[in-house]
Design a protein around this motif. Structure first.
Motif, short mmCIF file in Angstrom:
data_model
loop_
_atom_site.label_atom_id
_atom_site.label_comp_id
_atom_site.label_asym_id
_atom_site.label_seq_id
_atom_site.Cartn_x
_atom_site.Cartn_y
_atom_site.Cartn_z
N SER A 1 3.35 -15.19 -17.99
CA SER A 1 2.87 -16.57 -19.26
C SER A 1 4.06 -17.32 -19.14
CB SER A 1 2.87 -15.79 -20.28
OG SER A 1 4.01 -14.36 -20.39
N ASP B 1 4.77 -3.69 -27.91
CA ASP B 1 5.44 -4.88 -26.91
C ASP B 1 5.14 -5.93 -27.13
OD1 ASP B 1 6.30 -2.59 -25.18
OD2 ASP B 1 3.73 -3.24 -24.18
N ASP B 2 3.74 -5.96 -28.08
CA ASP B 2 4.24 -7.48 -28.96
C ASP B 2 5.08 -7.86 -29.60
OD1 ASP B 2 1.48 -7.70 -27.94
OD2 ASP B 2 -0.03 -7.19 -29.36
N TYR C 1 7.51 -8.44 -27.52
CA TYR C 1 7.46 -9.89 -27.21
C TYR C 1 8.50 -10.53 -27.61
CZ TYR C 1 5.45 -14.31 -25.67
OH TYR C 1 5.21 -15.44 -25.69
N ARG D 1 10.97 -2.36 -20.46
CA ARG D 1 9.79 -2.61 -20.84
C ARG D 1 8.81 -3.08 -19.26
NH1 ARG D 1 8.43 -1.95 -26.91
NH2 ARG D 1 10.72 -2.11 -27.54
N SER E 1 5.74 -4.47 -19.92
CA SER E 1 4.53 -5.31 -20.71
C SER E 1 5.13 -6.86 -19.57
CB SER E 1 5.09 -6.03 -22.11
OG SER E 1 4.36 -7.43 -22.59
N LEU E 2 4.35 -7.12 -19.01
CA LEU E 2 4.41 -8.20 -18.23
C LEU E 2 5.04 -10.18 -19.14
CD1 LEU E 2 4.31 -9.24 -15.17
CD2 LEU E 2 1.96 -10.79 -15.59
N LYS E 3 4.28 -9.54 -20.09
CA LYS E 3 4.38 -11.44 -20.52
C LYS E 3 5.91 -10.81 -21.42
CE LYS E 3 2.21 -11.71 -25.27
NZ LYS E 3 0.78 -10.91 -26.66
N LEU E 4 6.49 -9.87 -21.81
CA LEU E 4 7.59 -9.95 -22.00
C LEU E 4 8.15 -9.94 -21.12
CD1 LEU E 4 10.03 -8.64 -24.18
CD2 LEU E 4 9.35 -6.08 -23.70
N ARG E 5 8.53 -9.13 -20.17
CA ARG E 5 8.92 -9.69 -19.78
C ARG E 5 9.28 -10.92 -18.47
NH1 ARG E 5 7.31 -6.96 -14.27
NH2 ARG E 5 5.75 -5.86 -15.33
#
Length: 864
Positions: free
Chosen positions: A252, A715-716, A719, A743, A745-749
């Motif tokens: 993202s 996670d949401d 982020y 974490r 979560s790819l979006k967070l990473r």
């Protein structure tokens, strides 16, 4: 983005309708009325016995090309190859699991991008010009296809009213453009345009580097834009502030691009940036480059356009001018000589480059009227390029989205850009009349070494204005720099208003003898009047009147002569005022005006006035500086007033967040008020949208003390917290982010990885980057420091290049045996054959806004 290759609906509809089954045939397969339909089920070239075969589809693609090639000067030799690629791309409509509702929601540009990504490398053999034509023609075909879907299925308009409206509007704009002729300008117009272009270069081909434009009359007050222009970085925003999803791998966030390159392929852009971030300098560069007709290849669509620079402060009170009044409204020196109706003809012929600079310079109450006027203008004259600039919080998200404006936000300068600016500053300084030229190299090198070491300086040196101030003060103090924002401006005022003339032996330039205190008091009066009247300039008679009213109350100035002599002294000797024409005067930058106005407001005890306007975006900087100037009791009164009842909704939220942001400027505050601010804003620091998370970052380090424990949020929310904290330039932010680094979560990473550029590279690499799970994650690299740090970590399989590098630098800096996926956000301007040095590279991802790459070794898949 409006399609750049246009086709009238009267021509497009019969062709596009052949791509779809008749409505009655498409509904015989048992689909429920009102439910989304798979496009694969309703296209005419799929199924057991399709009405349209591949050869028919190729013939249809050839007709699309034939209908548009001549107008856009596509060479005849390229027509057949483009048609072949277009047919292959359209064929994927029947292969993808996309519904009609999903396609309409994407819109023509993103749906075209989806189709193109399904046939990676299909245009590999096309020339760059032919590939550009194919991409734009594909957007046009997708636009008319989506329009057909909306017309045949009313439920789409009901479910997606805004998208449906925008698609109909784009079709209307294409119809107007397709039938509009473009006559060559008359000889009379052409002669004026040559003189006008020359005047634009004279007006805008210079940059005042703040702090160098000082009072020695033999010292130049500006430098060539050609020599000093620094291309800053920007990132695109998505509707609602959410980052758009990448086309593959689930990553993202859009990459950071150079802002001039990011403009390529767009006709309408709203550019946001903080004060001093370089918005006006970009406007000047666009105007000068257009006047010379010298745009680089990536901005080829802007060639041949006439620049029309419209600083909002020039007409903020009168309202947005009509085309015939453009030149008079901005006081252009050739306004009286322009042929009657010339601007309207330029816009009708779609040759305009509209540069509307500083929406935030208009009072908040008048911005809606400006937007309505701009909407009308863009609907009447639809084919012209338009750039609108604004501070971040001056207008809400998607302020011009319904008119097809894409949003860009200027990114903070990275260390390579800061170093480039500092180098350019000292190079320019070598041409002035200073006596310290032998030491400039030492000053430059000392400053380049100092900024990375001190957090306060790193946090300040993020835009050209502050970098210029830091350079000037470093030179003035021979390397002794203030650390905080208020201290920086205080030192600048001392340098400009007190020390510079005596130290340069400029003692008798005029008959007026004023010390800093008297100079500053008079300047504060001018700034305060501009503030209270919601203006960014005063006419010369108004400035003379204001000075004349206050002269009797300032003994040191009263005996120095009349208002005219004092005004000329302030204009020529202080370095903080400039005359725009013989009729108007303004401060060299809005932040200088805000600083002086805030000091005057505190001096006058005008706290009720400040509080009455505290929720208005143009008063934010004034409030912050007022808190910095205020004594403890006054500070408590201001901050308590920001929390007082009486406002609701967004105004209430803005005032409370401003109170929290002001805490970093407080020198002394009673514990009760401090605790109250913490208490009443604590619930506001758990944003529920990405846009809110981003805006929370401007509050500053105080937010870190109020955020929830990251170990106990889903996670949401984690982020969104990362979106906030990666925008807070403070060492404590790294400690907070470190608690999110494990974490999954790819979006967070991805957000943690993109935050790298805002912090000390080595520490962030050690505490964050090295701990991120690399699975599916692209690691962004924006400068040589990050490239070296990533190599020290052993490299990564997926790397995103978001800074300017040469192929040789990447070959040296990337780990050859590690790299499997490379994402290029910049056009490296060279053949991609150097990628053969990476034995395990399988995928090249290219930003679709860049020119097409060439020379990619076989076996490497291309995604865009």
């Amino acid at each position: 983005m409006d399609p750049a290759v246009r086709l009238a609906s009267t021509v497009a509809d019969p062709l596009v309708s052949r791509l779809l089954l008749p409505t009655e045939a498409a509904t015989d397969d048992g689909a429920h009325p009102g439910e989304p339909e798979l496009l694969a089920r309703i296209v005419s070239f799929r199924g057991a016995d399709p009405p349209l075969g591949y050869e028919d589809l190729l013939a249809l693609a050839e007709e699309f090309v034939a209908r548009t090639a001549a107008r856009h000067h596509l060479p005849t030799r390229d027509e057949a190859p483009v048609a072949t690629v277009l047919s292959r791309t359209l064929w994927t409509i029947g292969e993808l699991p996309t519904t009609d509702a999903q396609a309409v929601r994407l819109g023509p540009q993103d749906y075209a991008r989806t189709l193109r990504s399904a046939v990676p490398g299909a245009d590999r053999e096309l020339s760059p010009e032919a590939a550009w034509f194919h991409d734009r023609l594909l957007v046009t075909v997708c636009l008319h296809l989506l329009h057909q879907l909306i017309r045949r299925s009313p439920r789409l308009s009901e479910r997606l009213p805004e998208r449906a409206h925008r698609i109909r509007q784009l079709v209307d704009l294409n119809d107007v453009d397709a039938v509009r002729s473009r006559p060559e300008p008359s000889a009379h117009d052409a002669a004026f345009e040559a003189r006008y272009a020359h005047s634009v270069v004279e007006l805008y081909n210079h940059v005042t580097i703040h702090g160098i434009d000082l009072p020695n009359p033999n010292t130049p007050d500006s430098w060539s834009l050609d020599a000093t222009y620094l291309s800053l970085s920007a990132e695109f925003g998505a509707p609602g502030g959410a980052p758009p999803a990448g086309p593959d791998d689930g990553d993202s966030g859009e990459p950071v691009l150079s802002v001039d390159r990011a403009l390529g392929g767009h006709e309408r852009v709203l550019l946001r940036g903080v004060a001093g971030s370089g918005k006006t300098t970009l406007v000047q560069w666009l105007a000068v480059t257009a006047a010379r007709d010298a745009f680089p290849a990536e901005l080829a669509t802007l060639r041949g356009r006439i620049p029309l620079v419209l600083p909002v402060r020039r007409f903020a009170r009168e309202g947005f001018p009509g085309p015939d009044d453009f030149l008079h409204a901005v006081r252009h020196p050739l306004a009286d000589e322009a042929p009657d109706g010339w601007v309207a003809r330029v816009l009708t012929e779609e040759r305009g480059l509209l540069l509307v600079d500083g929406i935030d310079e208009a009072p908040e109450a008048g911005r809606a009227a400006l937007r309505d006027a701009l909407r009308r203008l863009m609907r009447i004259y639809s084919g012209n390029f338009c750039l609108v600039t604004s501070r971040h919080s001056a207008v809400e998200p998607d302020w011009l989205a319904d008119e097809g404006f894409d949003e860009l936000a200027l990114a903070p300068m990275n260390r390579d850009q800061v170093a480039a600016f500092i180098t350019a500053w000292h190079t320019a300084a070598a041409d002035d009349e200073g006596k310290d030229h032998a030491h400039l190299t030492t000053y430059r090198d000392r400053l380049l070494a100092t900024i990375p070491l001190y957090r306060e300086l790193r946090g300040l040196a993020t835009n050209p204005l502050m970098c210029g101030l830091i350079c000037a003060l470093n030179r003035d103090r021979s390397g002794s720099l203030p650390q905080g924002r208020k201290e920086l401006y205080e030192a600048a005022m001392q340098m400009l208003l007190q020390r510079r003339d005596p130290e340069r032996r400029v003692l008798y330039a005029d008959a007026v003898r004023l010390q800093r205190s008297a100079r500053e008091r008079l300047l504060r009066k001018l700034a305060y009047r501009m503030l209270t009247e919601h203006r960014s300039e005063l006419t010369t008679p108004e400035a003379l009147d204001e000075i004349g009213r206050h002269l009797p109350a300032i003994p040191a100035a009263a005996g120095q002569g009349g208002a005219r002599g004092i005004f000329n002294h302030l204009l020529l000797r202080t370095g903080v005022l400039r005359e725009q024409s013989a009729r108007a005067v303004e401060f060299v930058h809005r932040t200088v005006q805000d600083y002086l106005a805030a000091k005057e407001a505190v001096e006058q005890g005008a706290f009720d006035l400040l509080l009455a306007h505290a929720h208005e975006s143009e008063w934010e900087e004034v409030i912050r500086m007022a808190v910095a100037h205020a004594r403890p009791a006054e500070c408590a009164r201001l901050l308590g007033g920001l929390l007082a009842p009486g406002h609701t909704g967004m105004q209430r939220n803005r005032r409370r967040l401003l109170a929290a942001a002001c805490l970093e400027h407080v020198t002394e505050l009673d514990p009760d008020t401090h605790a109250r601010i913490r208490r009443e804003t604590r619930h506001m620091v758990r944003p529920t949208t990405v846009a809110a998370a981003r805006s929370l970052g401007w509050v500053g380090p105080i937010v870190l003390e109020m955020l929830p424990d990251p170990a106990h949020v889903p996670d949401d929310e984690a982020y969104r917290l990362a979106v906030t904290v990666t925008r807070i330039s403070d060492d404590a932010a790294i400690h907070y982010l470190a608690q999110l680094r494990n974490r999954a979560s790819l979006k967070l990473r991805a957000e943690l990885a993109h935050g790298w550029r805002n912090f000390d590279t080595d520490r962030y690499a050690e505490e964050i980057i090295s701990h991120l799970d690399p699975e599916g994650l692209y690691f962004p690299v924006s400068d040589r420091y990050e490239l070296a740090a990533l190599r020290k970590l052993g490299g990564r399989a997926r790397v995103q290049i978001v800074g300017r590098f040469s192929p040789d630098e990447l070959l040296e800096g990337l780990c050859l045996d590690q790299l499997t996926h490379l994402w290029l956000a910049y056009d490296l301007g060279a053949s991609m054959d150097w990628l053969a040095a990476f034995p395990h590279l399988t995928t090249l991802r290219v930003n679709p806004r860049l020119p097409r790459v060439h020379g990619v070794p076989h076996g490497i898949r291309i995604l865009s």
